[in-house]
Design a protein around this motif. Structure first.
Motif, PDB file in Angstrom:
ATOM      1  N   GLN A 165      -2.083   9.274  -4.408  1.00 27.25           N
ATOM      2  CA  GLN A 165      -2.191   7.927  -3.863  1.00 27.25           C
ATOM      3  C   GLN A 165      -1.605   6.931  -4.855  1.00 27.25           C
ATOM      4  N   PRO A 167      -1.323   3.523  -6.316  1.00 23.67           N
ATOM      5  CA  PRO A 167      -1.962   2.204  -6.271  1.00 23.67           C
ATOM      6  C   PRO A 167      -0.893   1.111  -6.174  1.00 23.67           C
ATOM      7  N   CYS A 205      -4.710   1.106  -0.277  1.00 25.73           N
ATOM      8  CA  CYS A 205      -6.082   1.509   0.046  1.00 25.73           C
ATOM      9  C   CYS A 205      -6.817   0.402   0.792  1.00 25.73           C
ATOM     10  N   THR A 238      -5.810  10.043  -7.652  1.00 24.50           N
ATOM     11  CA  THR A 238      -5.598   8.608  -7.746  1.00 24.50           C
ATOM     12  C   THR A 238      -5.303   8.217  -9.189  1.00 24.50           C
ATOM     13  N   CYS A 243      -9.079   2.576  -5.712  1.00 24.05           N
ATOM     14  CA  CYS A 243      -8.612   3.387  -4.585  1.00 24.05           C
ATOM     15  C   CYS A 243      -9.700   4.371  -4.186  1.00 24.05           C
ATOM     16  N   GLN A 244     -10.354   4.964  -5.178  1.00 23.05           N
ATOM     17  CA  GLN A 244     -11.423   5.910  -4.880  1.00 23.05           C
ATOM     18  C   GLN A 244     -12.570   5.236  -4.140  1.00 23.05           C
ATOM     19  N   MET A 264     -11.546  13.690  -4.110  1.00 22.73           N
ATOM     20  CA  MET A 264     -10.709  12.781  -4.883  1.00 22.73           C
ATOM     21  C   MET A 264     -10.979  12.956  -6.374  1.00 22.73           C
ATOM     22  N   ASP A 266      -9.436  11.464 -10.385  1.00 22.26           N
ATOM     23  CA  ASP A 266      -8.512  10.642 -11.157  1.00 22.26           C
ATOM     24  C   ASP A 266      -7.502  11.545 -11.838  1.00 22.26           C
TER      25      ASP A 266
END
Length: 276
Positions: A165, A167, A205, A238, A243-244, A264, A266
């Motif tokens: 994802q 950001p 997001c 992410t 975003c999470q 998810m 990092d």
């Protein structure tokens, strides 16, 4: 409200309870300042999401330690003020910016590393007028790790399919697109499958600055999670804790939560889990 309390000063924070003896940090001085952001607050504010965004921060310290870096992690750090600026409270933002810049200057750090995309963007773009000529280099964690490629000792693990994802603050604002992918590409066993929209074309997001949470934001989040699931990936990686938070919120939908739910992590957690 918490950000404005920090901007006013005087509030006592417990920012470092996540540290333990295995993580090597310096409380005040060093060449590298790890900007931890607000992950300790997110996990307390949103327990119903079952998140542990601070694990990404812990992983960042672990990875830096593996590179021989003992970063400054300050108990006196305050929010970067990103959300206050974008919601129009410039006075509070400037108070935080001036305070945080002085905090980093006093540490003697030459580099500020931020695992959070919004913190990296704020420091690099919005803090520039407050640096007063101080030569402080600001990097997102993935930028720093890309420069240190080859220095990480990573072990082979089981094959894991991931998707990434992007950001908005990292890709569209800072142009950092290749670095996170380069970092993931260094991890043995990790296979990256891109979503149909990625890089600067990646879908947001839909929760920047906490100012909008409506059916339109939810529609964007659900669409993005469907894209992630369509890749067949096991994990959505992410590079920003927000975003999470926002995507985890969408997964709590009582009707389609099972359809769009995905693990998810990092990017720092992915790297840390492969350290030899």
């Amino acid at each position: 409200s918490v950000m404005r309390m920090m901007a006013s000063g005087g509030a006592q924070q417990n920012r470092l309870s996540w540290l333990d003896d295995e993580l090597k940090t310096s409380p005040k001085e060093g060449d590298v300042f790890l900007w931890t952001g607000c992950t300790v607050y997110y996990d307390a504010f949103f327990p119903e999401f079952g998140l542990a965004t601070v694990e990404g921060t812990r992983a960042a310290v672990t990875v830096l330690n593996s590179l021989g870096v003992t970063p400054v992690v300050s108990a006196n750090e305050r929010c970067c003020g990103h959300d206050l600026l974008w919601n129009g409270d410039r006075a509070s933002f400037e108070a935080l910016a001036k305070y945080n810049v002085e905090l980093v200057k006093a540490s003697g750090a030459e580099v500020v590393i931020a695992p959070c995309a919004e913190c990296a963007r704020t420091w690099r773009m919005d803090y520039e007028p407050f640096l007063d000529g101080a030569k402080i280099r600001v990097q997102h964690l993935t930028e720093y790790l890309t420069e240190r490629q080859g220095d990480l000792r990573l072990k082979n693990g089981s094959t894991t399919k991931v998707t990434f994802q992007d950001p908005c603050r990292l890709s569209r604002h800072l142009g950092v697109v290749d670095e996170p992918r380069a970092v993931l590409g260094e991890v043995p066993g990790v296979e990256l499958d891109e979503m149909s929209r990625s890089g600067i074309r990646g879908a947001c997001c839909a929760g920047g600055t906490w100012s909008n949470c409506d059916r339109f934001a939810k529609q964007i989040q659900v669409g993005r999670l469907r894209e992630a699931k369509a890749t067949g990936a096991d994990v959505l990686v992410t590079a920003c804790p927000k975003c999470q938070v926002h995507l985890a919120c969408a997964m709590k939908d009582s009707k389609i939560g099972n359809e769009i739910s995905i693990e998810m992590r990092d990017v720092a957690e992915v790297v840390a889990s492969a350290l030899d």
